[in-house]
Motif scaffolding. Structure first.
Motif, mmCIF file in Angstrom:
data_model
loop_
_atom_site.group_PDB
_atom_site.id
_atom_site.type_symbol
_atom_site.label_atom_id
_atom_site.label_comp_id
_atom_site.label_asym_id
_atom_site.label_seq_id
_atom_site.Cartn_x
_atom_site.Cartn_y
_atom_site.Cartn_z
ATOM 1 N N GLU A 20 28.682 -36.797 -55.881
ATOM 2 C CA GLU A 20 28.934 -35.916 -54.751
ATOM 3 C C GLU A 20 27.978 -36.362 -53.658
ATOM 4 N N LEU A 21 28.529 -37.053 -52.673
ATOM 5 C CA LEU A 21 27.715 -37.672 -51.627
ATOM 6 C C LEU A 21 28.149 -37.215 -50.242
ATOM 7 N N ARG A 22 27.182 -37.205 -49.337
ATOM 8 C CA ARG A 22 27.437 -36.812 -47.944
ATOM 9 C C ARG A 22 28.072 -37.973 -47.186
ATOM 10 N N ALA A 23 29.148 -37.627 -46.478
ATOM 11 C CA ALA A 23 29.836 -38.595 -45.622
ATOM 12 C C ALA A 23 29.296 -38.501 -44.205
ATOM 13 N N THR A 24 29.754 -39.420 -43.389
ATOM 14 C CA THR A 24 29.306 -39.468 -41.999
ATOM 15 C C THR A 24 29.752 -38.254 -41.198
ATOM 16 N N ASP A 25 30.743 -37.512 -41.706
ATOM 17 C CA ASP A 25 31.180 -36.287 -41.025
ATOM 18 C C ASP A 25 30.393 -35.061 -41.499
ATOM 19 N N GLY A 26 29.395 -35.281 -42.377
ATOM 20 C CA GLY A 26 28.567 -34.193 -42.876
ATOM 21 C C GLY A 26 29.121 -33.510 -44.116
ATOM 22 N N THR A 27 30.375 -33.803 -44.466
ATOM 23 C CA THR A 27 31.015 -33.236 -45.649
ATOM 24 C C THR A 27 30.589 -34.012 -46.881
ATOM 25 N N HIS A 28 30.492 -33.313 -48.023
ATOM 26 C CA HIS A 28 30.204 -33.981 -49.289
ATOM 27 C C HIS A 28 31.515 -34.261 -50.013
ATOM 28 N N TYR A 29 31.626 -35.461 -50.592
ATOM 29 C CA TYR A 29 32.835 -35.883 -51.285
ATOM 30 C C TYR A 29 32.512 -36.297 -52.713
ATOM 31 N N SER A 30 33.494 -36.067 -53.598
ATOM 32 C CA SER A 30 33.435 -36.541 -54.976
ATOM 33 C C SER A 30 34.727 -37.307 -55.232
ATOM 34 N N GLU A 81 12.690 -49.433 -45.551
ATOM 35 C CA GLU A 81 12.408 -50.809 -45.125
ATOM 36 C C GLU A 81 13.617 -51.470 -44.474
ATOM 37 N N TYR A 82 14.787 -50.822 -44.548
ATOM 38 C CA TYR A 82 16.017 -51.349 -43.964
ATOM 39 C C TYR A 82 16.630 -50.301 -43.041
ATOM 40 N N PRO A 83 16.000 -50.063 -41.872
ATOM 41 C CA PRO A 83 16.445 -48.986 -40.976
ATOM 42 C C PRO A 83 17.871 -49.176 -40.454
ATOM 43 N N ASP A 84 18.383 -50.412 -40.423
ATOM 44 C CA ASP A 84 19.765 -50.623 -39.969
ATOM 45 C C ASP A 84 20.769 -49.915 -40.869
ATOM 46 N N ASP A 85 20.377 -49.639 -42.112
ATOM 47 C CA ASP A 85 21.275 -49.003 -43.067
ATOM 48 C C ASP A 85 21.121 -47.486 -43.123
ATOM 49 N N SER A 86 20.477 -46.917 -42.136
ATOM 50 C CA SER A 86 20.242 -45.471 -42.123
ATOM 51 C C SER A 86 21.553 -44.692 -41.995
ATOM 52 N N TYR A 87 21.490 -43.444 -42.405
ATOM 53 C CA TYR A 87 22.644 -42.544 -42.279
ATOM 54 C C TYR A 87 23.071 -42.446 -40.808
ATOM 55 N N GLU A 88 22.113 -42.354 -39.908
ATOM 56 C CA GLU A 88 22.424 -42.238 -38.472
ATOM 57 C C GLU A 88 23.213 -43.453 -37.984
ATOM 58 N N ASN A 89 22.849 -44.637 -38.471
ATOM 59 C CA ASN A 89 23.598 -45.837 -38.078
ATOM 60 C C ASN A 89 24.985 -45.876 -38.711
ATOM 61 N N MET A 90 25.116 -45.297 -39.899
ATOM 62 C CA MET A 90 26.445 -45.173 -40.509
ATOM 63 C C MET A 90 27.340 -44.315 -39.618
ATOM 64 N N VAL A 91 26.795 -43.188 -39.159
ATOM 65 C CA VAL A 91 27.546 -42.276 -38.286
ATOM 66 C C VAL A 91 28.006 -43.017 -37.035
ATOM 67 N N ASP A 102 38.742 -44.016 -45.290
ATOM 68 C CA ASP A 102 38.834 -42.598 -45.626
ATOM 69 C C ASP A 102 37.498 -41.859 -45.615
ATOM 70 N N ALA A 103 36.441 -42.505 -46.065
ATOM 71 C CA ALA A 103 35.122 -41.874 -46.041
ATOM 72 C C ALA A 103 34.052 -42.950 -46.180
ATOM 73 N N TYR A 104 32.930 -42.718 -45.511
ATOM 74 C CA TYR A 104 31.758 -43.595 -45.630
ATOM 75 C C TYR A 104 30.613 -42.695 -46.070
ATOM 76 N N LEU A 105 30.156 -42.888 -47.316
ATOM 77 C CA LEU A 105 29.219 -41.987 -47.975
ATOM 78 C C LEU A 105 27.834 -42.614 -48.114
ATOM 79 N N TYR A 106 26.830 -41.754 -48.156
ATOM 80 C CA TYR A 106 25.430 -42.205 -48.239
ATOM 81 C C TYR A 106 24.873 -41.856 -49.609
#
Length: 187
Positions: A20-30, A81-91, A102-106
Motif C-alpha cells: 500500500e503505497l502513496r501515489a503522486t496524487d496523494g492516494t494510496h494504492y494496493s 543521497e539521490y534527491p532527483d528521485d524524491s517524491y516531489e520530483n515524481m509529482v 495508471d499510477a506512480y508510487l513511492y
C-alpha cells in the motif's frame, strides 16, 4: 550508476506481494485497486536513471494501448543521497506528462522492492488476474533495447500482455531487465 540485471526470487505463478503505497496524487494504492483489470504491470523505476528514463514513453504507450492492463511504476529510490528521485520530483514528472501511466508510487521504506526482489530500474513484473489474485506471469525486460540509446526491435512486454488478455500462455522466457541499481539506504 551501477549497472545491474534483475534476478528476483518470485517465480511464475507466485502471488504478488501486497503493498500500500502513496501515489503522486496523494492516494494510496494496493494491487487490489487494479482488480478490475486482467493484467497488472508493476515496474520498479525511478526519476534519474537513464535506463528508466528511456522507458517512460514505452510505459506511457502501454497504458494508452491496453485498457485491460494497469501500468504501475514504483520508485524504490527513497534515499536522501539521490534527491532527483524524491517524491516531489515524481509529482513533477506526472504533472508535466513525462510519466503518464495508471499510477506512480513511492516505496518510502524500500520494503516493497525487497519483497519483490527488485534490484534495478527498470525492473518489470507482469501479473495476471487468476481466481481473484494476481499471479506472476512474466518477470523481465520490456524489450530488446539493452542500452538507453538503443531502439527496440522486439517488444516482450506487449507480447506478454497480449497473451494474458487473450488467455494464452506466455511463450518467451523471462529475460533479466537491465538498469541502474536500486539506491538502497544503509540500515
Amino acid at each position: 550508476m551501477v549497472l545491474k540485471e534483475s534476478d528476483s526470487e518470485l517465480a511464475r505463478g507466485d502471488t504478488a506481494p501486497e503493498f500500500e503505497l502513496r501515489a503522486t496524487d496523494g492516494t494510496h494504492y494496493s494491487p487490489e485497486d487494479f482488480a478490475g483489470n486482467d493484467a497488472l504491470l508493476v515496474v520498479f523505476t525511478c526519476n534519474h536513471c537513464p535506463y528508466a528514463q528511456a522507458k517512460f514513453d514505452h510505459l506511457n504507450g502501454l497504458s494508452d494501448e491496453f485498457d485491460d492492463a494497469a501500468i504501475v511504476g514504483i520508485n524504490p529510490n527513497a534515499n536522501a543521497e539521490y534527491p532527483d528521485d524524491s517524491y516531489e520530483n515524481m509529482v513533477e514528472l506526472v504533472a508535466d506528462g513525462t510519466v503518464d501511466y495508471d499510477a506512480y508510487l513511492y516505496d518510502e521504506t524500500q520494503n516493497v522492492a525487497r519483497e519483490y526482489g527488485a534490484v534495478c530500474t527498470p525492473d518489470p513484473f507482469l501479473f495476471a488476474r487468476v481466481d481473484d489474485d494476481w499471479h506472476l506471469a512474466y518477470h523481465g525486460r520490456l524489450d530488446d533495447a539493452l542500452d538507453p540509446d538503443s531502439e527496440p526491435t522486439e517488444f516482450y512486454i506487449e507480447e506478454a500482455i497480449e497473451s494474458i488478455l487473450t488467455g494464452e500462455e506466455i511463450e518467451h522466457p523471462d529475460r533479466p531487465s537491465r538498469g541502474c541499481s536500486i539506491k538502497w539506504r544503509e540500515e
